[in-house]
Structure formats: C-alpha cells, structure tokens
Design an enzyme around this catalytic site. Structure first.
Site, PDB file in Angstrom:
ATOM      1  N   TYR A  28       4.415  -1.049  15.686  1.00  0.00           N
ATOM      2  CA  TYR A  28       5.082  -0.704  14.422  1.00  0.00           C
ATOM      3  C   TYR A  28       4.242   0.338  13.710  1.00  0.00           C
ATOM      4  O   TYR A  28       3.054   0.113  13.449  1.00  0.00           O
ATOM      5  CB  TYR A  28       5.218  -1.966  13.579  1.00  0.00           C
ATOM      6  CG  TYR A  28       5.844  -1.793  12.221  1.00  0.00           C
ATOM      7  CD1 TYR A  28       7.216  -1.615  12.081  1.00  0.00           C
ATOM      8  CD2 TYR A  28       5.063  -1.863  11.067  1.00  0.00           C
ATOM      9  CE1 TYR A  28       7.793  -1.502  10.831  1.00  0.00           C
ATOM     10  CE2 TYR A  28       5.628  -1.739   9.810  1.00  0.00           C
ATOM     11  CZ  TYR A  28       6.997  -1.556   9.694  1.00  0.00           C
ATOM     12  OH  TYR A  28       7.575  -1.444   8.459  1.00  0.00           O
TER      13      TYR A  28
ATOM     14  N   GLY B 142      -1.073   3.654   2.462  1.00  0.00           N
ATOM     15  CA  GLY B 142      -1.117   2.272   2.906  1.00  0.00           C
ATOM     16  C   GLY B 142      -0.144   1.454   2.087  1.00  0.00           C
ATOM     17  O   GLY B 142       1.024   1.284   2.438  1.00  0.00           O
TER      18      GLY B 142
ATOM     19  N   PHE C 272      -4.264   2.499  11.877  1.00  0.00           N
ATOM     20  CA  PHE C 272      -4.370   1.039  12.031  1.00  0.00           C
ATOM     21  C   PHE C 272      -3.189   0.454  12.794  1.00  0.00           C
ATOM     22  O   PHE C 272      -2.645  -0.596  12.418  1.00  0.00           O
ATOM     23  CB  PHE C 272      -4.482   0.348  10.657  1.00  0.00           C
ATOM     24  CG  PHE C 272      -5.540   0.918   9.754  1.00  0.00           C
ATOM     25  CD1 PHE C 272      -6.854   1.054  10.192  1.00  0.00           C
ATOM     26  CD2 PHE C 272      -5.228   1.331   8.470  1.00  0.00           C
ATOM     27  CE1 PHE C 272      -7.826   1.582   9.352  1.00  0.00           C
ATOM     28  CE2 PHE C 272      -6.192   1.853   7.626  1.00  0.00           C
ATOM     29  CZ  PHE C 272      -7.499   1.982   8.070  1.00  0.00           C
ATOM     30  N   ILE C 273      -2.783   1.088  13.875  1.00  0.00           N
ATOM     31  CA  ILE C 273      -1.599   0.648  14.598  1.00  0.00           C
ATOM     32  C   ILE C 273      -1.981  -0.373  15.673  1.00  0.00           C
ATOM     33  O   ILE C 273      -2.677  -0.061  16.638  1.00  0.00           O
ATOM     34  CB  ILE C 273      -0.858   1.846  15.230  1.00  0.00           C
ATOM     35  CG1 ILE C 273      -0.497   2.869  14.140  1.00  0.00           C
ATOM     36  CG2 ILE C 273       0.382   1.363  15.965  1.00  0.00           C
ATOM     37  CD1 ILE C 273       0.302   2.307  12.969  1.00  0.00           C
TER      38      ILE C 273
ATOM     39  N   ASN D 270       9.826  -8.039   5.751  1.00  0.00           N
ATOM     40  CA  ASN D 270      10.123  -9.347   5.171  1.00  0.00           C
ATOM     41  C   ASN D 270       9.905 -10.443   6.211  1.00  0.00           C
ATOM     42  O   ASN D 270       9.279 -11.463   5.938  1.00  0.00           O
ATOM     43  CB  ASN D 270      11.560  -9.386   4.646  1.00  0.00           C
ATOM     44  CG  ASN D 270      11.737  -8.604   3.364  1.00  0.00           C
ATOM     45  OD1 ASN D 270      10.812  -8.482   2.568  1.00  0.00           O
ATOM     46  ND2 ASN D 270      12.926  -8.065   3.157  1.00  0.00           N
TER      47      ASN D 270
ATOM     48  N   GLY E 232     -24.763 -24.490   9.784  1.00  0.00           N
ATOM     49  CA  GLY E 232     -25.236 -23.381  10.610  1.00  0.00           C
ATOM     50  C   GLY E 232     -24.476 -23.247  11.913  1.00  0.00           C
ATOM     51  O   GLY E 232     -24.325 -22.139  12.446  1.00  0.00           O
TER      52      GLY E 232
ATOM     53  N   GLU F 268       0.730  -6.151   6.516  1.00  0.00           N
ATOM     54  CA  GLU F 268       2.116  -6.486   6.175  1.00  0.00           C
ATOM     55  C   GLU F 268       2.352  -6.414   4.662  1.00  0.00           C
ATOM     56  O   GLU F 268       3.171  -7.136   4.105  1.00  0.00           O
ATOM     57  CB  GLU F 268       2.500  -7.889   6.688  1.00  0.00           C
ATOM     58  CG  GLU F 268       2.228  -8.136   8.148  1.00  0.00           C
ATOM     59  CD  GLU F 268       3.198  -7.438   9.079  1.00  0.00           C
ATOM     60  OE1 GLU F 268       3.874  -6.496   8.639  1.00  0.00           O
ATOM     61  OE2 GLU F 268       3.257  -7.819  10.261  1.00  0.00           O
TER      62      GLU F 268
ATOM     63  N   ASN G  36      -1.974  -8.454  -0.411  1.00  0.00           N
ATOM     64  CA  ASN G  36      -1.596  -9.525  -1.326  1.00  0.00           C
ATOM     65  C   ASN G  36      -1.485  -9.044  -2.767  1.00  0.00           C
ATOM     66  O   ASN G  36      -0.789  -9.661  -3.585  1.00  0.00           O
ATOM     67  CB  ASN G  36      -2.569 -10.696  -1.196  1.00  0.00           C
ATOM     68  CG  ASN G  36      -2.299 -11.493   0.073  1.00  0.00           C
ATOM     69  OD1 ASN G  36      -1.440 -11.125   0.889  1.00  0.00           O
ATOM     70  ND2 ASN G  36      -3.012 -12.599   0.251  1.00  0.00           N
TER      71      ASN G  36
ATOM     72  N   ARG H 161       7.905  -8.040 -10.219  1.00  0.00           N
ATOM     73  CA  ARG H 161       9.033  -7.134 -10.484  1.00  0.00           C
ATOM     74  C   ARG H 161      10.351  -7.878 -10.378  1.00  0.00           C
ATOM     75  O   ARG H 161      11.267  -7.686 -11.194  1.00  0.00           O
ATOM     76  CB  ARG H 161       9.013  -5.959  -9.512  1.00  0.00           C
ATOM     77  CG  ARG H 161       7.966  -4.900  -9.842  1.00  0.00           C
ATOM     78  CD  ARG H 161       7.902  -3.856  -8.740  1.00  0.00           C
ATOM     79  NE  ARG H 161       6.875  -2.855  -9.012  1.00  0.00           N
ATOM     80  CZ  ARG H 161       6.494  -1.932  -8.144  1.00  0.00           C
ATOM     81  NH1 ARG H 161       7.060  -1.877  -6.944  1.00  0.00           N
ATOM     82  NH2 ARG H 161       5.541  -1.055  -8.456  1.00  0.00           N
TER      83      ARG H 161
END
Length: 407
Positions: free
Chosen positions: A149, A157, A182-183, A265, A366, A389, A392, A401
């Site tokens: 994608y 970004g 970043f694919i 989504n 540890g 995706e 956040n 919104r």
C-alpha cells in the site's frame, strides 16, 4: 509455554493448543459464533505451529517468510474479506479481526504485513472492475503474489492529501514521478496500490493506480533498519517516468483519496487486532513468569501489587477487544459511526496494548530485556502501531471533528 533453567522461558516454543486454551480465560472466544470459534482455533493453531517457533529468527535475520504466508493463504488468510468469486474467503470484518488477533500471538510483524496485503486485495476487489479483479485478486488471495500500500511520502505523512507523486496522462498510460516512503513489503512485493496526483491540489486531485513490479521506471530505496517489524522489509518506492496503463486505474480520476481512506478504516481495525494478539500473548507470558519467578522467598504471584497490575492488564485487554469488535461490526454494516469507531479502536487499543506489553516486560525484570524472551519482541513490534495507519494524534483529530460536526 515451556520452561527451562528455573524461570527462563523457551519463549518461541508454544504447544499448538496452548494459546487457544488460554484465550478462553480472557474471553477471546466469548460472543463468537461456532463458525468464528473455528476460524479462531485454526488461526491460533497456525500461529503456534508455523509462526511462533520462527518469530525470533525472522526478527533477527530480517527474513520475509514468504512460504509461511503462502501456507496461511491456503487456510484462506490471503484474502479474508475479498469476495469468493476471485479467490477470497468472503468473511466479515469481525471474522477478520478475530483471525488477525489470533495470528499475532505467533508473530505480530508477519501478521501486520498480512493485514496490509489483505487491505490491498480488498481495495482492488471493491473498487476494481471485473477485468482488474480477475487479473489481480486470485494471485493475491493465494499469496502467489504480494501487495503493498503506497500512500505515505517523505513530505506527506499525516497530511496525506498533500502528496506530490504525479501521474500525467499520456495516451493510454499514466507517467508516474515521485516517491513513497516507509512502504511495507517494498521491493519484495509484486503489486503496488499507489495514490498519486492526477489533478489539482487537495484530496480531489488524487487517483489510485495499481503498479506491477516489473514496470520500467519503478525502483526501490535501501532496506530500512527498524526497531521492530523486522520480518517484513520496508523501503522507499520510487517512480521515474514510470508508465502505467490507464487500465490499471482503480475507479475514476479523483476518487483515489476516498479509496485510500476507506481502505484505512479497515486497516485501522486490522492493526488494532494485531495489537490485541500481542497483548494477549504478553499477559500470558507475564502470568507464567509471576508463577515461577521467586524473590524474597516466594513467587512474584504472591505480590499483591503485581497481582493488581496483572488484573488491570487483563481488564484493559478485554475492554480493547470489545471496542475493536464493535468497530468491526459497525464497518461491516456501514453504520454512520463506523469511521469514528474505527479511529477510536485504533487510538485506544494500540495505546493500551502497548502499555500492556510494556508492563509485561517490566514484570520480567532484567529477563524481559533479553532477546531470549518473547516479551521484548512484542513490545518492539507493536510500538509502530501507534504511528502507522494514521498516527494516534490524527485519530484524535478524526474523532473530535466527527463529534463537533454532529447535528
């Protein structure tokens, strides 16, 4: 989980049914139909047998486990929510979430790539015409071919609508120029679902093209060195006068941004589901460690502070799972609150599940910082889920919104 040397875990050797049985203790199967429980059991078994034993090696050697993923595709996991007439399993978003959660207990990084591949296959299945669906989907569903994608760019970004990769129409081809960053799978995959600018500024100028790997003018950057997600390669995807047939355009010109967002989504539910699997595994790892690790003359399981921490981790895991499943159902039913719920699920679940995994590492002391122990890999692999995706922070923007514009 096998134990040796006192409290030391053989962290990547799981009995085939252990995770499935333990899953019931945290209600992962509650509320599911008999058929969904079967999907879940198959996925847990595959995670235990085919993924978990190799999870550390794939991470250390940065191996892209193609043959293992093709085995997953034989179970129907290559096109889980793609329609059956082109080779898909035709399952629901809830089914998909259940499967990805289970698979991620075996290897988050590999499952996360499978989720991206599924998203791409779904986009072609949903927005492609008959010829496109029949050309691409069968090989993607069988994982004979793999998909990537391509939305993010070096300069766009979170502000995806500002992307600069251009596609100029010349005859019966688009000439692509630009790059994507970043694919996941970049360079090792066969099909690239690319968002590019065919029109003016903003989202309405964006279209979606399917670019095949051998297309002249398509090249790739260096393989990125990452904190986690090491079983899948990440590279820049570069277009230099790359000629793509008009017949490879999904939908009409200007519909690309909408296609990308609809894909995301579902992608947000998928990646949240991968976080659930990691958190579930880490709760079990922490519990088992507390039961055998001794300090001050007794096992850590007798320490009330740690008991309460474990209870909080399990509670947050179950709450996260319920939110993901509600969002998956809303998306499947095309409800008006689906976008908000997908964003809420991605925001809440990736944050909380990272905290669960991080707390599990802390409980190991540890030992948790040693690569012999699986908990550290789960922490590394799911940290990026709070970024990709849609970060956040962007999820908070979407949710607020929608709340402020409700009538």
């Amino acid at each position: 989980f096998n134990m040796s040397g006192g409290c030391k875990q053989v962290a990547y050797a799981f009995h085939p049914h252990v995770l499935y049985v333990l899953c019931s203790l945290l209600t992962a199967a509650h509320g599911l139909s008999d058929e969904q429980r079967e999907f879940q059991k198959v996925a847990f078994d595959f995670a235990a047998n085919e993924m978990a034993p190799h999870m550390a090696e794939w991470d250390e050697k940065e191996m892209f486990p193609i043959e293992t993923m093709r085995k997953a595709a034989q179970l129907g996991f290559g096109g889980i929510y793609v329609q059956p007439d082109v080779g898909g399993s035709g399952l629901s978003r809830l089914d998909t979430s259940v499967i990805f959660e289970a698979l991620s207990t075996g290897c988050v990084s590999t499952t996360a790539y499978i989720s991206i591949h599924n998203m791409c296959a779904w986009m072609i299945d949903t927005f492609g015409n008959t010829e496109q669906r029949e050309k691409f989907c069968p090989d993607l569903c069988s994982m004979e071919k793999f998909a990537s994608y391509c939305l993010t760019e070096p300069g766009s970004g979170s502000d995806a609508a500002s992307l600069l990769t251009t596609a100029q129409l010349k005859g019966d081809h688009y000439i692509l120029n630009g790059s994507k960053a970043f694919i996941s799978g970049g360079g090792d995959t066969d099909v690239y679902v690319v968002m590019c600018r065919t029109g003016g500024k903003g989202p309405k100028g964006i279209s979606c093209l399917v670019v095949e790997k051998e297309t002249p003018g398509l090249s790739f950057g260096k393989k990125e060195k990452k904190v986690g997600w090491n079983s899948q390669p990440t590279r820049a995807v570069i277009f230099e006068d790359c000629a793509v047939p008009v017949t490879n355009r999904l939908g009409e010109e200007g519909q690309g941004f909408g296609i990308a967002m609809k894909g995301l989504n579902g992608g947000r539910i998928n990646i949240a589901s991968c976080s659930l699997g990691a958190a579930h595994a880490c709760v079990q790892l922490a519990r088992d460690h507390l039961l055998v690790r001794k300090q001050f003359g007794e096992t850590l399981s007798n320490n009330q502070f740690l008991q309460f921490k474990l209870a909080e981790m399990a509670t947050k895991l179950v709450a996260s799972r319920l939110l993901v499943r509600e969002a998956a159902t809303a998306l499947q039913e095309s409800r008006s609150d689906a976008v908000s719920l997908c964003s809420m699920a991605k925001l809440f679940v990736t944050d909380e599940c990272f905290n669960i995994c991080n707390q599990a590492l802390q409980m190991h002391g540890g030992y948790g910082y040693l690569k012999d122990y699986a908990v550290q890999q789960f922490v590394r692999d799911i940290r990026v889920h709070q970024i990709l995706e849609g970060t956040n922070e962007v999820m908070r923007m979407i949710i607020s919104r929608n709340l402020l514009t409700e009538s």
